[in-house]
Design a protein around this motif. Structure first.
Motif, short mmCIF file in Angstrom:
data_model
loop_
_atom_site.label_atom_id
_atom_site.label_comp_id
_atom_site.label_asym_id
_atom_site.label_seq_id
_atom_site.Cartn_x
_atom_site.Cartn_y
_atom_site.Cartn_z
N LEU A 117 0.82 -1.21 0.00
CA LEU A 117 0.00 0.00 0.00
C LEU A 117 0.86 1.26 0.00
O LEU A 117 0.34 2.37 0.06
CB LEU A 117 -0.94 0.00 1.21
CG LEU A 117 -2.08 -1.03 1.12
CD1 LEU A 117 -2.85 -1.09 2.42
CD2 LEU A 117 -3.01 -0.70 -0.05
N ILE A 118 2.18 1.07 -0.07
CA ILE A 118 3.12 2.20 -0.17
C ILE A 118 3.71 2.18 -1.58
O ILE A 118 4.27 1.18 -2.01
CB ILE A 118 4.22 2.08 0.89
CG1 ILE A 118 3.61 2.16 2.30
CG2 ILE A 118 5.28 3.17 0.69
CD1 ILE A 118 4.61 1.94 3.41
N ASP A 136 -10.18 3.16 4.39
CA ASP A 136 -9.93 1.72 4.44
C ASP A 136 -10.43 1.05 3.17
O ASP A 136 -9.78 0.14 2.63
CB ASP A 136 -10.63 1.10 5.65
CG ASP A 136 -9.97 1.45 6.97
OD1 ASP A 136 -8.79 1.88 6.95
OD2 ASP A 136 -10.64 1.30 8.02
N GLU A 137 -11.57 1.48 2.68
CA GLU A 137 -12.12 0.90 1.45
C GLU A 137 -11.22 1.21 0.25
O GLU A 137 -11.03 0.36 -0.62
CB GLU A 137 -13.53 1.45 1.20
CG GLU A 137 -14.60 0.90 2.13
CD GLU A 137 -15.02 -0.52 1.78
OE1 GLU A 137 -14.45 -1.10 0.83
OE2 GLU A 137 -15.91 -1.05 2.47
N VAL A 138 -10.66 2.41 0.21
CA VAL A 138 -9.76 2.76 -0.89
C VAL A 138 -8.49 1.92 -0.84
O VAL A 138 -8.00 1.43 -1.86
CB VAL A 138 -9.44 4.27 -0.85
CG1 VAL A 138 -8.32 4.60 -1.84
CG2 VAL A 138 -10.68 5.09 -1.19
N ARG A 139 -7.94 1.72 0.36
CA ARG A 139 -6.76 0.86 0.50
C ARG A 139 -7.08 -0.58 0.09
O ARG A 139 -6.27 -1.25 -0.56
CB ARG A 139 -6.24 0.91 1.94
CG ARG A 139 -5.51 2.20 2.29
CD ARG A 139 -4.84 2.11 3.64
NE ARG A 139 -5.81 2.20 4.72
CZ ARG A 139 -6.19 3.34 5.29
NH1 ARG A 139 -5.68 4.49 4.87
NH2 ARG A 139 -7.07 3.34 6.28
N HIS A 140 -8.27 -1.02 0.47
CA HIS A 140 -8.74 -2.36 0.10
C HIS A 140 -8.79 -2.50 -1.42
O HIS A 140 -8.33 -3.50 -1.99
CB HIS A 140 -10.12 -2.56 0.74
CG HIS A 140 -10.75 -3.88 0.51
ND1 HIS A 140 -11.63 -4.12 -0.52
CD2 HIS A 140 -10.64 -5.06 1.19
CE1 HIS A 140 -12.05 -5.37 -0.46
NE2 HIS A 140 -11.46 -5.97 0.56
N LEU A 141 -9.35 -1.52 -2.09
CA LEU A 141 -9.43 -1.53 -3.56
C LEU A 141 -8.05 -1.54 -4.18
O LEU A 141 -7.78 -2.28 -5.13
CB LEU A 141 -10.23 -0.32 -4.03
CG LEU A 141 -10.39 -0.16 -5.54
CD1 LEU A 141 -11.28 -1.26 -6.11
CD2 LEU A 141 -10.98 1.22 -5.88
N ARG A 142 -7.16 -0.73 -3.66
CA ARG A 142 -5.80 -0.65 -4.22
C ARG A 142 -5.09 -1.99 -4.11
O ARG A 142 -4.46 -2.44 -5.07
CB ARG A 142 -4.99 0.43 -3.49
CG ARG A 142 -5.36 1.85 -3.83
CD ARG A 142 -4.36 2.81 -3.22
NE ARG A 142 -3.03 2.58 -3.75
CZ ARG A 142 -1.91 3.01 -3.17
NH1 ARG A 142 -1.96 3.66 -2.02
NH2 ARG A 142 -0.74 2.77 -3.72
N LEU A 143 -5.17 -2.62 -2.94
CA LEU A 143 -4.42 -3.87 -2.73
C LEU A 143 -4.98 -5.01 -3.55
O LEU A 143 -4.24 -5.88 -4.02
CB LEU A 143 -4.42 -4.23 -1.24
CG LEU A 143 -3.50 -5.40 -0.86
CD1 LEU A 143 -2.05 -5.10 -1.23
CD2 LEU A 143 -3.61 -5.69 0.64
#
Length: 253
Positions: A61-62, A102-109
């Motif tokens: 996520l980085i 959190d949802e955006v990080r979830h989508l990215r990963l």
């Protein structure tokens, strides 16, 4: 020896992929956030199977960490023959109540990161040959919040890419297990017995990975481990979406 890069390799399906690939003689590049857990796993694999195991600690996520993993995949020295996109995490199913960041990080990963790693892998595999396994889920065949939507994308893209790049010697497969005994549920603070799913509905990680590797070798675009979950997927094609959506509110896969 073939070289496999596995994300989320420190535990669960990722660690099981690492063990089964090492047992088959593959050298490994192990990717996860925990340097200590990866080093422990790498020593175990080297000692048990006599293979080479690189450790690449990265938080996917980085952006800078993703770039380091992309650079390793794109390297022509000791190139990657198999990419396993396994890293992921779950969220509660009530989208409107979840933190949007959190949802955006979830989508990215679950979508952006696999897409970036696949793009890098295709750059070195086309014409030389290679395999990509994207760990999706049976949830990708059912409407259930953003986790389902992310896995639907991964399944659909894998189907297309497997057809598109077969001519270049590259296979792309979505592995779609159902409920599987791993640390996935524990990280969400859940216990398997509290999921509302009977024992017969749970799979073992070793069986999921073994069947997934077998189907990938056969060039399949989608792998659904176990007869019981093949039946579930078949039923989603004939049952009303309203019914499957209600049923999908139970548990996490």
């Amino acid at each position: 020896m073939p070289v496999a890069l596995v994300t989320g390799a420190s535990a669960g399906l990722g660690a099981e992929f690492a063990h089964q690939l090492a047992a088959r003689g593959a050298d490994l590049v192990l990717v996860a956030r925990s340097q200590e857990a990866l080093e422990t796993l790498a020593v175990e694999l080297r000692d048990s199977y006599g293979i080479s195991a690189e450790v690449l600690s990265a938080d996917l996520l980085i952006e800078d960490d993703v770039d380091r993993v992309v650079a390793r995949i794109a390297a022509t020295d000791h190139p990657i023959d198999l990419l396993v996109n396994n890293a992921g995490f779950g969220l509660p199913l009530r989208f409107a109540d979840n933190d949007i960041d959190d949802e955006v990080r979830h989508l990215r990963l679950h979508v952006e990161v696999p897409m970036r790693l696949m793009h890098a892998a295709l750059g070195v595999m086309r014409g030389r040959g290679g395999r990509i396994i994207n760990v999706a889920s049976v949830a990708g065949f059912i409407s259930r919040s953003t986790y389902s939507a992310c896995k639907q994308w991964l399944i659909g893209f894998s189907r297309w890419a497997n057809e598109e790049y077969a001519r270049d010697g590259v296979t792309v497969m979505a592995l779609c297990p159902g409920f599987t005994h791993t640390t996935f549920h524990e990280r969400m603070g859940l216990e398997p017995g509290h999921e509302g799913i009977p024992a017969v509905g749970w799979l073992q990680a070793k069986d999921v990975v073994r069947e997934g590797l077998r189907d990938a070798a056969r060039g399949r675009a989608v792998s659904v481990p176990s007869l019981r979950y093949k039946l579930v997927v078949g039923l989603t094609n004939i049952l009303p979406s309203s019914l499957t959506a209600r049923a999908a509110r139970r548990g996490r896969v």
